[in-house]
Design a protein around this motif. Structure first.
Motif, PDB file in Angstrom:
ATOM      1  N   LYS A  55       0.833  -1.159  -0.132  1.00 41.07           N
ATOM      2  CA  LYS A  55      -0.030   0.174  -0.015  1.00 41.07           C
ATOM      3  C   LYS A  55       0.763   1.260  -0.019  1.00 41.07           C
ATOM      4  O   LYS A  55       0.662   2.288  -0.896  1.00 41.07           O
ATOM      5  CB  LYS A  55      -1.092   0.020   1.174  1.00 41.07           C
ATOM      6  CG  LYS A  55      -2.017   1.112   1.085  1.00 41.07           C
ATOM      7  CD  LYS A  55      -2.837   1.042   2.265  1.00 41.07           C
ATOM      8  CE  LYS A  55      -4.158   2.058   2.137  1.00 41.07           C
ATOM      9  NZ  LYS A  55      -3.563   3.436   1.895  1.00 41.07           N
ATOM     10  N   LEU A  56       1.906   1.363   0.843  1.00 36.18           N
ATOM     11  CA  LEU A  56       2.733   2.470   0.671  1.00 36.18           C
ATOM     12  C   LEU A  56       3.432   2.599  -0.798  1.00 36.18           C
ATOM     13  O   LEU A  56       3.674   3.628  -1.136  1.00 36.18           O
ATOM     14  CB  LEU A  56       4.147   2.060   1.961  1.00 36.18           C
ATOM     15  CG  LEU A  56       3.518   2.260   3.237  1.00 36.18           C
ATOM     16  CD1 LEU A  56       4.556   1.902   4.249  1.00 36.18           C
ATOM     17  CD2 LEU A  56       2.847   3.854   3.648  1.00 36.18           C
ATOM     18  N   ARG A  57       3.721   1.621  -1.212  1.00 34.78           N
ATOM     19  CA  ARG A  57       4.714   1.777  -2.634  1.00 34.78           C
ATOM     20  C   ARG A  57       3.580   2.348  -3.594  1.00 34.78           C
ATOM     21  O   ARG A  57       3.576   2.993  -4.352  1.00 34.78           O
ATOM     22  CB  ARG A  57       4.897   0.424  -3.014  1.00 34.78           C
ATOM     23  CG  ARG A  57       6.287  -0.090  -2.578  1.00 34.78           C
ATOM     24  CD  ARG A  57       6.780  -1.470  -3.067  1.00 34.78           C
ATOM     25  NE  ARG A  57       7.959  -1.832  -2.541  1.00 34.78           N
ATOM     26  CZ  ARG A  57       8.472  -2.900  -2.638  1.00 34.78           C
ATOM     27  NH1 ARG A  57       7.880  -4.018  -3.352  1.00 34.78           N
ATOM     28  NH2 ARG A  57       9.697  -3.292  -2.471  1.00 34.78           N
ATOM     29  N   ASP A  58       2.134   1.331  -3.471  1.00 42.93           N
ATOM     30  CA  ASP A  58       1.008   2.425  -4.227  1.00 42.93           C
ATOM     31  C   ASP A  58       0.643   3.726  -3.981  1.00 42.93           C
ATOM     32  O   ASP A  58       0.713   4.359  -4.994  1.00 42.93           O
ATOM     33  CB  ASP A  58      -0.099   1.467  -4.057  1.00 42.93           C
ATOM     34  CG  ASP A  58      -0.111  -0.024  -4.584  1.00 42.93           C
ATOM     35  OD1 ASP A  58       0.949  -0.255  -5.204  1.00 42.93           O
ATOM     36  OD2 ASP A  58      -1.017  -0.800  -4.266  1.00 42.93           O
ATOM     37  N   ASP A  59       0.765   4.219  -2.768  1.00 46.07           N
ATOM     38  CA  ASP A  59       0.592   5.511  -2.443  1.00 46.07           C
ATOM     39  C   ASP A  59       1.737   6.412  -3.042  1.00 46.07           C
ATOM     40  O   ASP A  59       1.422   7.370  -3.574  1.00 46.07           O
ATOM     41  CB  ASP A  59       0.508   5.765  -1.028  1.00 46.07           C
ATOM     42  CG  ASP A  59      -0.705   4.970  -0.381  1.00 46.07           C
ATOM     43  OD1 ASP A  59      -1.656   4.773  -1.349  1.00 46.07           O
ATOM     44  OD2 ASP A  59      -0.609   4.979   1.100  1.00 46.07           O
ATOM     45  N   ALA A  60       2.801   5.833  -3.005  1.00 48.94           N
ATOM     46  CA  ALA A  60       4.037   6.571  -3.576  1.00 48.94           C
ATOM     47  C   ALA A  60       3.882   6.824  -4.925  1.00 48.94           C
ATOM     48  O   ALA A  60       4.205   8.063  -5.635  1.00 48.94           O
ATOM     49  CB  ALA A  60       5.234   5.817  -3.369  1.00 48.94           C
ATOM     50  N   LEU A  61       3.533   5.702  -5.717  1.00 49.56           N
ATOM     51  CA  LEU A  61       3.021   5.922  -7.194  1.00 49.56           C
ATOM     52  C   LEU A  61       2.302   6.939  -7.539  1.00 49.56           C
ATOM     53  O   LEU A  61       2.108   7.855  -8.641  1.00 49.56           O
ATOM     54  CB  LEU A  61       2.726   4.624  -7.871  1.00 49.56           C
ATOM     55  CG  LEU A  61       3.891   3.647  -8.129  1.00 49.56           C
ATOM     56  CD1 LEU A  61       3.505   2.050  -8.499  1.00 49.56           C
ATOM     57  CD2 LEU A  61       5.042   4.070  -9.054  1.00 49.56           C
ATOM     58  N   THR A 264      -7.027   1.465  -4.644  1.00 49.64           N
ATOM     59  CA  THR A 264      -5.689   1.880  -5.022  1.00 49.64           C
ATOM     60  C   THR A 264      -4.755   0.842  -5.491  1.00 49.64           C
ATOM     61  O   THR A 264      -4.129   1.169  -6.867  1.00 49.64           O
ATOM     62  CB  THR A 264      -5.057   2.384  -3.808  1.00 49.64           C
ATOM     63  OG1 THR A 264      -5.668   3.442  -3.257  1.00 49.64           O
ATOM     64  CG2 THR A 264      -3.487   2.997  -4.162  1.00 49.64           C
ATOM     65  N   LYS A 265      -4.600  -0.172  -5.203  1.00 48.71           N
ATOM     66  CA  LYS A 265      -3.855  -1.272  -5.744  1.00 48.71           C
ATOM     67  C   LYS A 265      -4.457  -1.593  -7.258  1.00 48.71           C
ATOM     68  O   LYS A 265      -3.405  -1.702  -8.092  1.00 48.71           O
ATOM     69  CB  LYS A 265      -4.037  -2.596  -5.035  1.00 48.71           C
ATOM     70  CG  LYS A 265      -3.186  -3.639  -5.621  1.00 48.71           C
ATOM     71  CD  LYS A 265      -3.355  -4.861  -4.543  1.00 48.71           C
ATOM     72  CE  LYS A 265      -2.145  -5.963  -5.038  1.00 48.71           C
ATOM     73  NZ  LYS A 265      -2.233  -7.166  -4.281  1.00 48.71           N
ATOM     74  N   ILE A 266      -5.521  -1.640  -7.758  1.00 44.24           N
ATOM     75  CA  ILE A 266      -5.796  -1.789  -8.911  1.00 44.24           C
ATOM     76  C   ILE A 266      -5.705  -0.710  -9.921  1.00 44.24           C
ATOM     77  O   ILE A 266      -5.345  -0.828 -10.712  1.00 44.24           O
ATOM     78  CB  ILE A 266      -7.501  -2.220  -8.984  1.00 44.24           C
ATOM     79  CG1 ILE A 266      -7.715  -3.346  -8.250  1.00 44.24           C
ATOM     80  CG2 ILE A 266      -7.865  -2.201 -10.416  1.00 44.24           C
ATOM     81  CD1 ILE A 266      -9.176  -3.948  -8.240  1.00 44.24           C
ATOM     82  N   ILE A 267      -5.940   0.588  -9.273  1.00 49.41           N
ATOM     83  CA  ILE A 267      -5.637   1.898 -10.208  1.00 49.41           C
ATOM     84  C   ILE A 267      -4.014   1.888 -10.497  1.00 49.41           C
ATOM     85  O   ILE A 267      -3.780   1.978 -11.732  1.00 49.41           O
ATOM     86  CB  ILE A 267      -6.174   3.115  -9.167  1.00 49.41           C
ATOM     87  CG1 ILE A 267      -7.487   3.139  -9.280  1.00 49.41           C
ATOM     88  CG2 ILE A 267      -5.508   4.365  -9.808  1.00 49.41           C
ATOM     89  CD1 ILE A 267      -8.443   3.083 -10.545  1.00 49.41           C
ATOM     90  N   VAL A 268      -3.264   1.471  -9.650  1.00 56.23           N
ATOM     91  CA  VAL A 268      -1.835   1.654  -9.855  1.00 56.23           C
ATOM     92  C   VAL A 268      -1.669   0.376 -10.811  1.00 56.23           C
ATOM     93  O   VAL A 268      -0.796   0.780 -11.927  1.00 56.23           O
ATOM     94  CB  VAL A 268      -1.009   1.310  -8.732  1.00 56.23           C
ATOM     95  CG1 VAL A 268       0.326   1.163  -8.918  1.00 56.23           C
ATOM     96  CG2 VAL A 268      -1.181   2.643  -7.624  1.00 56.23           C
ATOM     97  N   LEU A 274      -1.411   0.028 -18.904  1.00 58.01           N
ATOM     98  CA  LEU A 274      -1.798   0.923 -20.018  1.00 58.01           C
ATOM     99  C   LEU A 274      -0.680   1.873 -20.015  1.00 58.01           C
ATOM    100  O   LEU A 274      -0.959   2.478 -21.433  1.00 58.01           O
ATOM    101  CB  LEU A 274      -2.933   1.749 -19.687  1.00 58.01           C
ATOM    102  CG  LEU A 274      -4.270   0.869 -19.360  1.00 58.01           C
ATOM    103  CD1 LEU A 274      -5.500   1.667 -19.364  1.00 58.01           C
ATOM    104  CD2 LEU A 274      -4.796   0.225 -20.842  1.00 58.01           C
ATOM    105  N   ASP A 275       0.448   1.772 -19.431  1.00 59.86           N
ATOM    106  CA  ASP A 275       1.551   2.707 -19.777  1.00 59.86           C
ATOM    107  C   ASP A 275       1.385   4.218 -19.498  1.00 59.86           C
ATOM    108  O   ASP A 275       1.721   4.971 -20.519  1.00 59.86           O
ATOM    109  CB  ASP A 275       2.260   2.346 -21.151  1.00 59.86           C
ATOM    110  CG  ASP A 275       3.515   3.178 -21.307  1.00 59.86           C
ATOM    111  OD1 ASP A 275       4.370   3.393 -20.016  1.00 59.86           O
ATOM    112  OD2 ASP A 275       3.853   3.292 -22.289  1.00 59.86           O
ATOM    113  N   ILE A 276       0.253   4.354 -18.555  1.00 61.21           N
ATOM    114  CA  ILE A 276      -0.040   5.925 -18.204  1.00 61.21           C
ATOM    115  C   ILE A 276       0.175   6.252 -16.621  1.00 61.21           C
ATOM    116  O   ILE A 276      -0.532   6.909 -16.174  1.00 61.21           O
ATOM    117  CB  ILE A 276      -1.654   5.805 -18.443  1.00 61.21           C
ATOM    118  CG1 ILE A 276      -2.279   4.996 -17.948  1.00 61.21           C
ATOM    119  CG2 ILE A 276      -1.735   6.109 -20.036  1.00 61.21           C
ATOM    120  CD1 ILE A 276      -4.073   5.282 -17.985  1.00 61.21           C
ATOM    121  N   SER A 277       1.258   5.807 -16.288  1.00 58.15           N
ATOM    122  CA  SER A 277       1.545   6.007 -14.820  1.00 58.15           C
ATOM    123  C   SER A 277       1.862   7.461 -14.716  1.00 58.15           C
ATOM    124  O   SER A 277       2.434   8.117 -15.528  1.00 58.15           O
ATOM    125  CB  SER A 277       2.948   5.131 -14.411  1.00 58.15           C
ATOM    126  OG  SER A 277       2.746   3.758 -14.541  1.00 58.15           O
ATOM    127  N   GLY A 278       1.326   8.054 -13.453  1.00 58.03           N
ATOM    128  CA  GLY A 278       1.306   9.421 -13.251  1.00 58.03           C
ATOM    129  C   GLY A 278       0.215  10.177 -14.012  1.00 58.03           C
ATOM    130  O   GLY A 278       0.434  11.297 -13.857  1.00 58.03           O
TER     131      GLY A 278
END
Length: 600
Positions: A55-61, A264-268, A274-278
């Motif tokens: 979860k912390l990693r996902d929040d960071a992304l 959150t996990k699924i959104i990340v 889809l190569d649309i991080s951020g």
């Protein structure tokens, strides 16, 4: 010493040795059990820490999305703003935009990638339909269900907006027209709806799409039910993985992902796939304040069950429009027949019916000729019927996300509507055989079981917790069955004792080489069914079978029991066995398993 005395002495020594060995073995068994208990506790702790780390990693992304979110997308200062409001009123006949619709449209028209999480009925489809009408080129909408696409095409054509659909059932003439429109900049076609399966398999379509891109005739992609991209999602569709090529094949073309339900996990995961991080992530509140959530026990007897549904439709929901969701096509057809026999105006809808027949059922329901549509989940996604006053789940949903989406078909006009689940433990085992091979199938199903078993908590609070949203029980405003109940005495009982009794029955079943279904386990507990499974020192419970089933369900979702799946020639059967936490309640330790219940 005589020979007989010597023998007695030897026997005595042997007995002493045996007793010593037995004591030593017992001591070792005890120590091993203690170690097993500690291992289980450590494994539980490890799982919690792993989840926290992820979860912390996902929040960071997700923090990468905050930069885009800081921009004020919710304003009318863009060059297209005046035209947008004009088309909204004159073409779509809508006077006012809803929450997050304007920010989404402004961002996607600025060629930013966007993921929009908005409750069912919040108006997600307008976020790509209106920009499509404003644009010169074509918007490609990827959608998982033909019924959803048909419904949207029906609505668009009434507004004289040019749109078409590509799927396995599309006729040759329609396919030809759509392919031509992709490379004809003078064509008035604005939207092409397509299933992910068709897109992944049609080289012809992808070839035309590349030519449209080269001609500057491709505006954007809208991916509906975008959670289907993620293997962690409740409706993972393998063909959605193909959509991961869109960014590399069509650089500069924005992607709008839409879903009603995604933690959150699924959104990340979706952003990575889809190569649309951020990208810009917009999330509306899950809460639909006009929906009343309720869970009822589903009678085991068919006639009693039908009488209950008939009573609901003829009294509580008399003259009101609604949907009854079933799990299988067979259930949908049988329930429709049974309700018609009882004088209910009901239509049946599922994916295997002819398109014309489905359209006829849909039209009759829309016009009020049918009070209710009995359907599988193939029906209802994106339906444009605002006055659905009730949604009844004839069987529990496979996940909380499915439940939220299906129940969300009700009350799109903002007026009070009812979302009613008919719960029975047997249905859980019917569904588990369908989902256990999915990566998170059982995990998702057990969350629905926990929702149904909870006898005290606010339903809205439970849903909010699942969707990672803060919620207070007093915010419900008595819009769920628990919050509307009179103040009651809430207690906890320790069911560890009953768990040990069930283990005794299971041990005897193993000795008799019998596998136990949940029904057989309950029968043996109540001294019914096969006599060889009855255990003399396990008394018949002094509570109802419903309570017994609730205890078994609670032990299952908390790891004290576990499903054991076996394939037969024609089906998959779910049996029960001891779960990974069984060691915690073995022997005479003081481990407690606390189960909430109410006394009225």
């Amino acid at each position: 010493m005589s020979i007989s005395d010597t023998r007695e002495h030897v026997i005595m020594i042997d007995d002493e040795c045996q007793a010593t060995e037995n004591n030593e073995i017992a001591a070792i068994d005890y120590e091993l059990q203690q170690i097993e208990n500690e291992v289980q506790k450590l494994q539980d702790r490890r799982r919690l820490l792993t989840q926290r780390k992820e979860k912390l990693r996902d929040d960071a992304l997700l923090k990468k999305s905050f930069f885009l979110a800081k921009k004020n997308w919710d304003n009318a200062d863009f060059i297209w703003s005046v035209k947008l409001i004009e088309i909204l009123k004159n073409v779509f006949k809508i006077e006012k935009l809803r929450e997050l619709q304007l920010p989404t449209m402004n961002a996607i028209m600025s060629k930013e990638d966007v993921i929009l999480i908005m409750p069912t009925g919040g108006g997600k489809s307008l976020c790509y339909q209106l920009p499509a009408v404003m644009s010169k080129g074509i918007t490609v909408v990827v959608s998982p269900l033909v019924s959803l696409m048909e419904d949207q095409l029906y609505g668009l054509r009434k507004l004289d907006i040019k749109a078409n659909m590509l799927c396995a059932k599309a006729d040759k003439e329609s396919i030809k027209m759509t392919m031509t429109a992709l490379v004809d900049k003078s064509c008035p076609l604005k939207l092409i709806y397509i299933t992910p399966e068709y897109m992944a398999k049609s080289n012809r379509f992808m070839n035309k799409l590349q030519k449209a891109y080269e001609l500057g005739h491709l505006e954007r992609f809208a991916i509906d039910e975008v959670h289907c991209c993620s293997q962690w999602g409740h409706d993972f569709r393998p063909d959605y993985k193909f959509l991961g090529v869109l960014k590399s094949m069509f650089p500069g073309i924005p992607i709008l992902g839409l879903t009603a339900t995604a933690p959150t996990k699924i959104i990340v995961d979706v952003q990575k796939m889809l190569d649309i991080s951020g990208c810009l992530v917009l999330r509306a509140s899950f809460n639909r304040p006009n929906l009343y959530y309720e869970v009822r026990r589903k009678p085991a007897d068919k006639e009693t069950r039908l009488a209950m549904i008939e009573n609901l439709l003829k009294n509580r929901f008399n003259g009101k429009s609604g949907i009854i969701y079933t799990t299988t096509i067979k259930d949908a057809e049988q329930l429709t027949t049974d309700l018609r026999d009882r004088g209910i105006k009901a239509g049946c809808y599922h994916a295997m019916l002819e398109a014309n027949y489905r359209s006829e059922v849909y039209s009759k329901w829309m016009l009020g000729k049918y009070q209710v549509v009995v359907a599988t989940i193939a029906f209802g996604l994106g339906i444009d019927k605002p006055d659905v006053r009730f949604v009844i789940h004839h069987c529990v949903s496979k996940s909380m996300e499915n439940f939220y989406q299906e129940s969300g078909r009700a009350g799109r006009d903002g007026k009070k509507s009812v979302c009613l689940v008919l719960y029975r433990l047997a249905d859980i085992f019917k569904l588990s055989t369908m989902v256990f091979q999915d990566k998170v199938g059982l995990q998702n199903l057990y969350k629905v079981l926990a929702y149904c078993l909870d006898q005290t908590s606010c339903r809205r609070s439970l849903i909010a917790t699942h969707f990672e949203e803060n919620w207070k029980e007093n915010d419900c405003a008595e819009m769920c069955d628990h919050c509307r109940k009179p103040i009651s005495v809430r207690k906890q009982i320790d069911v560890a004792h009953y768990c040990r009794q069930l283990y005794q029955i299971m041990t005897k079943a193993v000795q008799n080489e019998i596998r136990l279904t949940a029904l057989k386990l309950v029968d043996a507990w109540y001294w019914k069914g096969v006599s060889s499974l009855r255990v003399s020192n396990v008394p018949v419970p002094n509570f109802t079978r419903e309570t017994a089933e609730a205890i078994i369900g609670y032990l299952l979702i908390n790891g004290y029991l576990q499903e054991d799946f076996h394939f037969s020639a024609y089906s998959t059967i779910s049996y029960l066995k001891r779960g990974p936490k069984s060691g915690l309640v073995s022997g005479d330790n003081d481990h407690k398993i606390l189960f909430n219940y109410e006394l009225y």
